[in-house]
Design an enzyme around this catalytic site. Structure first.
Site, PDB file in Angstrom:
ATOM      1  N   LYS A   1       7.505   5.256   6.231  1.00 34.48           N
ATOM      2  CA  LYS A   1       6.631   4.464   5.369  1.00 34.48           C
ATOM      3  C   LYS A   1       7.369   3.938   4.142  1.00 34.48           C
ATOM      4  O   LYS A   1       7.240   2.766   3.773  1.00 34.48           O
ATOM      5  CB  LYS A   1       5.420   5.294   4.935  1.00 34.48           C
ATOM      6  CG  LYS A   1       4.467   4.538   4.013  1.00 34.48           C
ATOM      7  CD  LYS A   1       3.299   5.413   3.597  1.00 34.48           C
ATOM      8  CE  LYS A   1       2.370   4.658   2.655  1.00 34.48           C
ATOM      9  NZ  LYS A   1       1.228   5.496   2.223  1.00 34.48           N
TER      10      LYS A   1
ATOM     11  N   THR B   1       8.485  -0.415   2.047  1.00 37.73           N
ATOM     12  CA  THR B   1       8.524  -0.937   0.680  1.00 37.73           C
ATOM     13  C   THR B   1       9.938  -1.357   0.307  1.00 37.73           C
ATOM     14  O   THR B   1      10.142  -2.395  -0.344  1.00 37.73           O
ATOM     15  CB  THR B   1       7.999   0.113  -0.315  1.00 37.73           C
ATOM     16  OG1 THR B   1       6.695   0.539   0.088  1.00 37.73           O
ATOM     17  CG2 THR B   1       7.902  -0.480  -1.715  1.00 37.73           C
TER      18      THR B   1
ATOM     19  N   LYS C   1      -1.925 -15.535   6.991  1.00 37.35           N
ATOM     20  CA  LYS C   1      -2.323 -15.072   5.655  1.00 37.35           C
ATOM     21  C   LYS C   1      -3.845 -15.031   5.523  1.00 37.35           C
ATOM     22  O   LYS C   1      -4.401 -14.146   4.860  1.00 37.35           O
ATOM     23  CB  LYS C   1      -1.744 -15.989   4.575  1.00 37.35           C
ATOM     24  CG  LYS C   1      -0.220 -16.076   4.527  1.00 37.35           C
ATOM     25  CD  LYS C   1       0.429 -14.716   4.353  1.00 37.35           C
ATOM     26  CE  LYS C   1       1.106 -14.262   5.610  1.00 37.35           C
ATOM     27  NZ  LYS C   1       1.754 -12.950   5.493  1.00 37.35           N
TER      28      LYS C   1
ATOM     29  N   HIS D   1      -2.349  -5.165  -4.257  1.00 40.38           N
ATOM     30  CA  HIS D   1      -2.846  -5.530  -2.929  1.00 40.38           C
ATOM     31  C   HIS D   1      -3.668  -6.814  -2.968  1.00 40.38           C
ATOM     32  O   HIS D   1      -3.426  -7.751  -2.194  1.00 40.38           O
ATOM     33  CB  HIS D   1      -3.691  -4.388  -2.361  1.00 40.38           C
ATOM     34  CG  HIS D   1      -4.328  -4.706  -1.046  1.00 40.38           C
ATOM     35  ND1 HIS D   1      -3.690  -4.491   0.156  1.00 40.38           N
ATOM     36  CD2 HIS D   1      -5.540  -5.249  -0.750  1.00 40.38           C
ATOM     37  CE1 HIS D   1      -4.483  -4.881   1.142  1.00 40.38           C
ATOM     38  NE2 HIS D   1      -5.603  -5.332   0.621  1.00 40.38           N
TER      39      HIS D   1
ATOM     40  N   HIS E   1      -1.605  -9.900  -4.141  1.00 40.44           N
ATOM     41  CA  HIS E   1      -0.650 -10.289  -3.112  1.00 40.44           C
ATOM     42  C   HIS E   1      -1.326 -11.108  -2.013  1.00 40.44           C
ATOM     43  O   HIS E   1      -0.835 -12.172  -1.609  1.00 40.44           O
ATOM     44  CB  HIS E   1       0.000  -9.034  -2.522  1.00 40.44           C
ATOM     45  CG  HIS E   1       1.020  -9.320  -1.470  1.00 40.44           C
ATOM     46  ND1 HIS E   1       0.960  -8.761  -0.215  1.00 40.44           N
ATOM     47  CD2 HIS E   1       2.127 -10.106  -1.468  1.00 40.44           C
ATOM     48  CE1 HIS E   1       1.978  -9.190   0.510  1.00 40.44           C
ATOM     49  NE2 HIS E   1       2.697 -10.004  -0.228  1.00 40.44           N
TER      50      HIS E   1
ATOM     51  N   ARG F   1     -14.062   1.368   4.851  1.00 38.58           N
ATOM     52  CA  ARG F   1     -13.604   2.755   5.051  1.00 38.58           C
ATOM     53  C   ARG F   1     -13.582   3.543   3.736  1.00 38.58           C
ATOM     54  O   ARG F   1     -13.138   4.687   3.712  1.00 38.58           O
ATOM     55  CB  ARG F   1     -12.214   2.740   5.682  1.00 38.58           C
ATOM     56  CG  ARG F   1     -12.178   2.084   7.058  1.00 38.58           C
ATOM     57  CD  ARG F   1     -10.759   1.866   7.522  1.00 38.58           C
ATOM     58  NE  ARG F   1     -10.098   3.117   7.812  1.00 38.58           N
ATOM     59  CZ  ARG F   1      -8.786   3.314   7.722  1.00 38.58           C
ATOM     60  NH1 ARG F   1      -8.000   2.329   7.302  1.00 38.58           N
ATOM     61  NH2 ARG F   1      -8.261   4.479   8.027  1.00 38.58           N
TER      62      ARG F   1
ATOM     63  N   GLN G   1      10.613  -4.620   1.847  1.00 41.10           N
ATOM     64  CA  GLN G   1       9.915  -5.697   1.132  1.00 41.10           C
ATOM     65  C   GLN G   1      10.697  -6.120  -0.109  1.00 41.10           C
ATOM     66  O   GLN G   1      10.787  -7.313  -0.421  1.00 41.10           O
ATOM     67  CB  GLN G   1       8.507  -5.238   0.765  1.00 41.10           C
ATOM     68  CG  GLN G   1       7.573  -5.171   1.965  1.00 41.10           C
ATOM     69  CD  GLN G   1       6.234  -4.539   1.623  1.00 41.10           C
ATOM     70  OE1 GLN G   1       6.177  -3.534   0.906  1.00 41.10           O
ATOM     71  NE2 GLN G   1       5.161  -5.094   2.135  1.00 41.10           N
TER      72      GLN G   1
ATOM     73  N   GLN H   1      -6.613   2.102  -2.285  1.00 44.95           N
ATOM     74  CA  GLN H   1      -5.725   1.099  -1.714  1.00 44.95           C
ATOM     75  C   GLN H   1      -6.074  -0.323  -2.139  1.00 44.95           C
ATOM     76  O   GLN H   1      -5.293  -1.243  -1.916  1.00 44.95           O
ATOM     77  CB  GLN H   1      -5.741   1.211  -0.192  1.00 44.95           C
ATOM     78  CG  GLN H   1      -5.120   2.523   0.305  1.00 44.95           C
ATOM     79  CD  GLN H   1      -5.219   2.683   1.807  1.00 44.95           C
ATOM     80  OE1 GLN H   1      -6.299   2.907   2.334  1.00 44.95           O
ATOM     81  NE2 GLN H   1      -4.096   2.569   2.493  1.00 44.95           N
TER      82      GLN H   1
END
Length: 254
Positions: free
Chosen positions: A172, A176, A93, A116, A119, A106, A179, A111
């Site tokens: 992709k 999800t 983690k 994100h 989490h 980048r 998850q 994103q």
């Protein structure tokens, strides 16, 4: 691990960089490509996830998903293996914070969402807490199953670093979905462990885990719905344009 100060400094540094300092630093710079670095990083993440998944699965096969006996029994070896898996999971983690750093470098601002950042932050803090205060067997399923999902997820990220492969990465959306299934099974396993095992978490940790998993289920579901609907709308919007172009071409020949 002796003090929460170290992990607190790491979290503050992480949030400061990805939310403020990093974007400000990159605002007048071109985005970095980092393709080679991304491939190496994702390979290492897959390797770490495979390692945790393998030793976690081995422990579960030996002892079951739920241990219906006293934690204090007897097996110093079981306690050591349990603590070791949580220890490796905690460092996984910690290393995953680099995900967001790469997004910043980048210039992939889209994103760096609340989902994100929250989490990654929560996963690091809760794994530190479990390792420090409650390294109990009932949390092994969580770290093992999550590592399995991350094998697939980081394999996808590694392949996505090559633009010529993106058209083949049709799976992709399934990440999800997996998850979401993961979160549901985690809640079920934790509740059953708390009901039938003596080797269980405290009520405080149980509540913290379940409430946050339910929040994740909501956030990931909303993310999936938004992304899926967006793809559907794009497909629908493109269709009339193609029809109109074809009609115009037909008129030229009539």
């Amino acid at each position: 691990m002796s003090s929460p100060l170290t992990i607190l400094v790491i979290v503050i540094a992480y949030l400061s960089f990805v939310l403020k300092l990093g974007p400000a630093l990159m605002s007048k710079r071109s985005a970095f490509e980092l393709r080679t670095l991304l491939v190496v990083y994702n390979i290492l993440q897959v390797a770490m996830s495979v390692f945790i998944f393998s030793i976690g699965t081995d422990l579960i096969l030996q002892n079951g998903l739920i241990i219906p006996r006293q934690c204090t029994i007897d097996s110093a070896e079981l306690k050591m293996k349990t603590a070791s898996i949580i220890y490796y999971y905690f460092y996984a983690k910690l290393s995953e914070l680099i995900d967001t750093v790469f997004f910043v470098l980048r210039k992939r601002d889209r994103q760096i969402s609340f989902l994100h950042v929250y989490h990654h932050t929560y996963a690091l803090v809760i794994s530190w807490y479990i390792l420090k205060y409650e390294p109990v067997y009932s949390t092994i399923f969580l770290s093992t199953f999550n590592s399995f999902i991350h094998i697939i997820m980081y394999a996808y990220y590694g392949l996505a670093a090559f633009p010529n492969l993106t058209k083949y990465l049709w799976w992709k959306n399934y990440i999800t979905k997996m998850q979401l299934v993961q979160f549901f099974l985690m809640v079920v396993q934790m509740i059953l462990s708390h009901m039938f095992s003596h080797c269980k978490t405290s009520y405080v940790l149980l509540a913290a885990l379940i409430l946050n998993i339910l929040l994740f289920m909501y956030l990931f579901s909303r993310f999936y719905t938004r992304e899926y609907n967006k793809s559907q709308k794009n497909a629908i919007n493109k269709a009339p344009l193609n029809v109109e172009i074809n009609n115009d071409e037909n008129k030229k020949f009539n």
